[in-house]
Design an enzyme around this catalytic site. Structure first.
Site, short mmCIF file in Angstrom:
data_model
loop_
_atom_site.label_atom_id
_atom_site.label_comp_id
_atom_site.label_asym_id
_atom_site.label_seq_id
_atom_site.Cartn_x
_atom_site.Cartn_y
_atom_site.Cartn_z
N ARG A 65 0.82 -1.22 0.00
CA ARG A 65 0.00 0.00 0.00
C ARG A 65 0.85 1.27 0.00
NH1 ARG A 65 -2.47 1.01 5.56
NH2 ARG A 65 -0.31 1.65 5.80
N PHE B 258 -8.40 -8.37 19.50
CA PHE B 258 -7.14 -7.63 19.34
C PHE B 258 -6.33 -8.20 18.17
CE2 PHE B 258 -2.60 -7.16 20.37
CZ PHE B 258 -2.51 -5.78 20.48
#
Length: 450
Positions: free
Chosen positions: A225, A295
């Site tokens: 990205r 998480f």
């Protein structure tokens, strides 16, 4: 497109955002995060350095919350030393190699960062981190010290590696090793912390390839990205072994005539990242405590969503693309159960395969690999077996079956949240309709004609 427009055009994401903001109840109280002045300062530093990490850490079980928070801040401090180009090598390298030794001191801080370094407060306020670190269970401290030592030495090695500094990552093996030091070690440390807390299966310690994949999947997604941002900063993390197939220089992909090859290179890197998916899903099936599961799961579902976004997307070559805020809210809600996570992975894998160009050099490899992941997922549930045929009780099938007892109560909570949202929607609709009837009803119509 503004956030409001995004929500209007994606109503299911708007629903997710409203549920997340108003109907989802926190798993645990956060009152204990202000127990001492130093602890209060640590949580302030956490929010200062990362809003996204702060949000997921605050959701953790109190047994693990402070340990993970301090682990994050210590590695953030280490990273802040490594990232700051204003620090001379003869100061930086020894500091990185010996950083783990600072954790045994009663007091220590560092003010040698550039005034412009955004996270320098983590180092100038390191005394507060140390004071709270010494209050942790010794087993937690030992894990954090070990990971800090390995990561600090890895960072120092890369600083001294002239080939890496001049030419970036060369081979896929080098690529994996770089991701190991910056992310795989984090997965290692977090896994040991969860096992010590008895929130995860001890079997995970014996299978380092699983927690390694957890870190590598996230880091590789970020590297793909961040191409445009890294090129602008003069960095190079895409491995030459892959990008050289598609162009003579990594920077050439930004030229219009090289866009097609650049997109093929992006897709090749996505294929490389997808090699970690089965390990990621196996790892998640071994996390037993609810807040620890969330998480671990939230970053992974964000990663697969981001991979789908960057896949076949030429915008990656020119800017930093991100998933929508509403998509993030939707993923957070859906990933609270293991089945929810699997459904998210299936959705984005289908999306990738649907948009796969037959001209892509890795067209066949993509289809084969995604088919293997599909087969792995089918093995988890085995829902459509012929009558009388018993399921093949593989490792992943047994793990997923065991997880059902953890997920069933969460599914009940999800249904309750959606019910409350629908009731709110009904009340709002009825209220608006009532107002319209009052102001546009027959009596008002007669008055307007007189």
């Amino acid at each position: 497109m503004g956030k409001l427009t995004q929500f209007i055009t994606h109503p299911l994401e708007l629903r997710a955002a409203i549920i997340l903001q108003f109907f989802r109840k926190p798993l645990f109280s956060v009152n204990d995060t202000t127990e001492t002045p130093d602890l209060k300062q640590c949580y302030k530093l956490l929010k200062l350095t990362s809003r996204s990490f702060a949000a997921v850490i605050m959701e953790l079980n109190p047994e693990l919350r402070n340990a993970v928070m301090l682990f994050y801040l210590i590695l953030r401090a280490l990273d802040t030393v490594e990232d700051d180009m204003s620090i001379a090598h003869d100061i930086k390298v020894p500091l990185l190699r010996d950083f783990h030794k600072k954790l045994s001191l009663d007091d220590w801080s560092f003010d040698g960062n550039s005034p412009d370094e955004k996270d320098r407060a983590v180092l100038t306020e390191f005394n507060s981190i140390l004071h709270e670190f010494h209050r942790l269970n010794k087993e937690y401290r030992d894990v954090i010290i070990r990971i800090t030592k390995e990561m600090g030495n890895g960072m120092a090695d890369y600083i001294l590696d002239e080939e890496f500094n001049l030419n970036g990552v060369q081979t896929i093996k080098d690529y994996d090793m770089y991701c190991h030091y910056v992310a795989g070690l984090v997965g290692d440390g977090l896994t040991h912390l969860m096992v010590i807390a008895r929130f995860a299966s001890p079997e995970l310690i014996k299978r380092p390839e699983l927690f390694e994949s957890m870190g590598l999947f996230l880091q590789k997604t970020n590297i793909i990205r961040d191409y445009a941002e890294d090129i602008e900063a003069g960095r190079s993390f895409w491995p030459k072994e892959i990008w050289s197939i598609y162009g003579e220089k990594l920077t050439n992909f930004q030229s219009p005539e090289n866009t097609k090859q650049g997109v093929f290179c992006i897709n090749h890197l996505v294929l490389n990242a997808l090699e970690h998916v089965t390990d990621v899903l196996t790892y998640l099936s071994s996390i037993q405590e609810r807040s620890s599961f969330q998480f671990c799961a939230i970053p992974q579902v964000m990663a697969i969503a981001t991979l789908a976004l960057v896949f076949n997307n030429e915008d990656v070559l020119h800017t930093n693309v991100k998933i929508r805020k509403g998509t993030t809210c939707d993923l957070i809600l859906k990933s609270r159960t293991y089945k929810g996570c699997v459904d998210i992975f299936e959705y984005y894998l289908r999306d990738i395969r649907k948009r796969l160009n037959v001209e892509d050099p890795n067209y066949l490899k993509f289809n084969i690999h995604v088919a293997k992941i599909d087969q792995f997922i089918e093995e988890m549930y085995q829902d459509n077996l012929p009558q009388g045929v018993k399921p093949n009780k593989t490792e992943i099938y047994l793990k997923v079956s065991e997880r059902a007892k953890f997920d069933n109560p969460i599914e009940d909570v999800q249904y309750e949240e959606i019910y409350k949202f629908n009731m709110l929607l009904t009340v709002l609709f009825s209220t608006v309709l009532g107002i319209l009837v009052i102001y546009l009803g027959p009596s008002n119509a007669e008055q307007s004609t007189q």
